[in-house]
Motif scaffolding. Structure first.
Motif, mmCIF file in Angstrom:
data_model
loop_
_atom_site.group_PDB
_atom_site.id
_atom_site.type_symbol
_atom_site.label_atom_id
_atom_site.label_comp_id
_atom_site.label_asym_id
_atom_site.label_seq_id
_atom_site.Cartn_x
_atom_site.Cartn_y
_atom_site.Cartn_z
ATOM 1 N N GLY A 33 0.780 -1.235 0.000
ATOM 2 C CA GLY A 33 0.000 0.000 0.000
ATOM 3 C C GLY A 33 0.806 1.276 0.000
ATOM 4 O O GLY A 33 0.233 2.373 -0.030
ATOM 5 N N ALA A 37 -0.665 4.980 -0.856
ATOM 6 C CA ALA A 37 -0.730 5.918 0.270
ATOM 7 C C ALA A 37 0.009 7.217 -0.051
ATOM 8 O O ALA A 37 -0.513 8.313 0.173
ATOM 9 N N VAL A 142 1.449 2.131 12.890
ATOM 10 C CA VAL A 142 1.075 1.012 12.028
ATOM 11 C C VAL A 142 1.881 -0.186 12.525
ATOM 12 O O VAL A 142 3.050 -0.352 12.171
ATOM 13 N N HIS A 157 -2.935 6.932 18.047
ATOM 14 C CA HIS A 157 -3.803 6.404 16.989
ATOM 15 C C HIS A 157 -3.122 5.168 16.421
ATOM 16 O O HIS A 157 -1.903 5.165 16.236
ATOM 17 N N CYS A 159 -3.495 2.240 13.225
ATOM 18 C CA CYS A 159 -4.138 1.806 11.987
ATOM 19 C C CYS A 159 -3.512 0.500 11.536
ATOM 20 O O CYS A 159 -2.336 0.245 11.796
ATOM 21 N N ARG A 160 -4.289 -0.314 10.841
ATOM 22 C CA ARG A 160 -3.836 -1.661 10.492
ATOM 23 C C ARG A 160 -2.775 -1.693 9.407
ATOM 24 O O ARG A 160 -2.018 -2.644 9.295
ATOM 25 N N ASP A 161 -2.721 -0.648 8.559
ATOM 26 C CA ASP A 161 -1.739 -0.626 7.477
ATOM 27 C C ASP A 161 -1.444 0.821 7.081
ATOM 28 O O ASP A 161 -2.087 1.755 7.559
ATOM 29 N N LEU A 163 -1.834 2.484 4.213
ATOM 30 C CA LEU A 163 -2.890 3.200 3.514
ATOM 31 C C LEU A 163 -3.962 3.684 4.490
ATOM 32 O O LEU A 163 -4.424 4.825 4.394
ATOM 33 N N SER A 164 -4.334 2.856 5.444
ATOM 34 C CA SER A 164 -5.313 3.273 6.456
ATOM 35 C C SER A 164 -4.777 4.435 7.290
ATOM 36 O O SER A 164 -5.523 5.349 7.640
ATOM 37 N N ALA A 165 -3.487 4.399 7.610
ATOM 38 C CA ALA A 165 -2.884 5.481 8.396
ATOM 39 C C ALA A 165 -2.929 6.808 7.632
ATOM 40 O O ALA A 165 -3.240 7.853 8.210
ATOM 41 N N ARG A 167 -5.051 7.588 5.209
ATOM 42 C CA ARG A 167 -6.461 8.002 5.146
ATOM 43 C C ARG A 167 -6.903 8.617 6.468
ATOM 44 O O ARG A 167 -7.636 9.600 6.478
ATOM 45 N N HIS A 168 -6.446 8.039 7.566
ATOM 46 C CA HIS A 168 -6.744 8.594 8.892
ATOM 47 C C HIS A 168 -6.201 10.016 9.005
ATOM 48 O O HIS A 168 -6.905 10.933 9.448
#
Length: 174
Positions: A33, A37, A142, A157, A159-161, A163-165, A167-168
């Motif tokens: 990702g 990202a 992450v 915070h 995030c699982r990966d 890209l999620s981080a 986006r967060h």
């Protein structure tokens, strides 16, 4: 909170797979990702930096040229970054730049022309989050296989990966 002006990444096990004391550009493998990202951030005009502890220099197993060659390979695979900052010191040297000290984050923010408070730091271990906190930046963890449970529990915070981080970080708008 407002959208960040810059996102700072840890290098090893965040942007690319960790190869201990890697001085070989051919061993660089992006994390899942990572391209997408970084593309999201670039599309939105955010400044991008990398903040990395590189104690292999202080240990004598890497040179500055080795680190620069690996960084150049990362840019060839993932695109350009606006700032690269690393700490060459050993863990016991007591410098102000080695994460979790704030020095790398503060210096990257300076190079990017933003305040540390306008940055999000994305990393995989507690020292990344500690550096963000110490500098006044926001941190997003992450976790990887080497992330300790207590680091996950203490992170502001998680995030699982990657890209999620990202986006967060982008979703934190007023």
């Amino acid at each position: 909170m407002t959208r960040p002006a810059a996102v700072l990444f840890d290098r090893d096990d965040t942007l690319v797979e960790d190869v201990p004391y890697n001085g070989d550009p051919e061993k660089v493998r992006p994390m899942p990702g990572a391209r997408e990202a970084l593309g999201l951030l670039r599309e939105r005009g955010l400044r991008l930096g990398v903040v990395s502890n590189q104690s292999g220099i202080g240990r004598g197993v890497l040179t500055e040229a080795d680190v620069q060659a690996v960084n150049a390979r990362i840019e060839a695979l993932l695109g350009p970054f606006d700032a690269w900052v690393h700490c060459p010191h050993l863990p016991d040297d007591g410098c102000g730049c080695r994460k979790p000290a704030p020095g790398l984050v503060v210096e990257a923010a300076r190079l990017l022309g933003v305040r540390p408070e306008e940055c999000v730091v994305i990393g995989d271990i507690g020292s990344d989050m500690g550096a963000a906190l110490a500098a006044g930046a926001r941190g997003v963890l992450v976790p990887t296989a080497r992330t300790l449970p207590e680091e996950v529990a203490a992170a502001p915070h998680v995030c699982r990966d990657l890209l999620s981080a990202v986006r967060h970080a982008l979703g934190r708008r007023p």
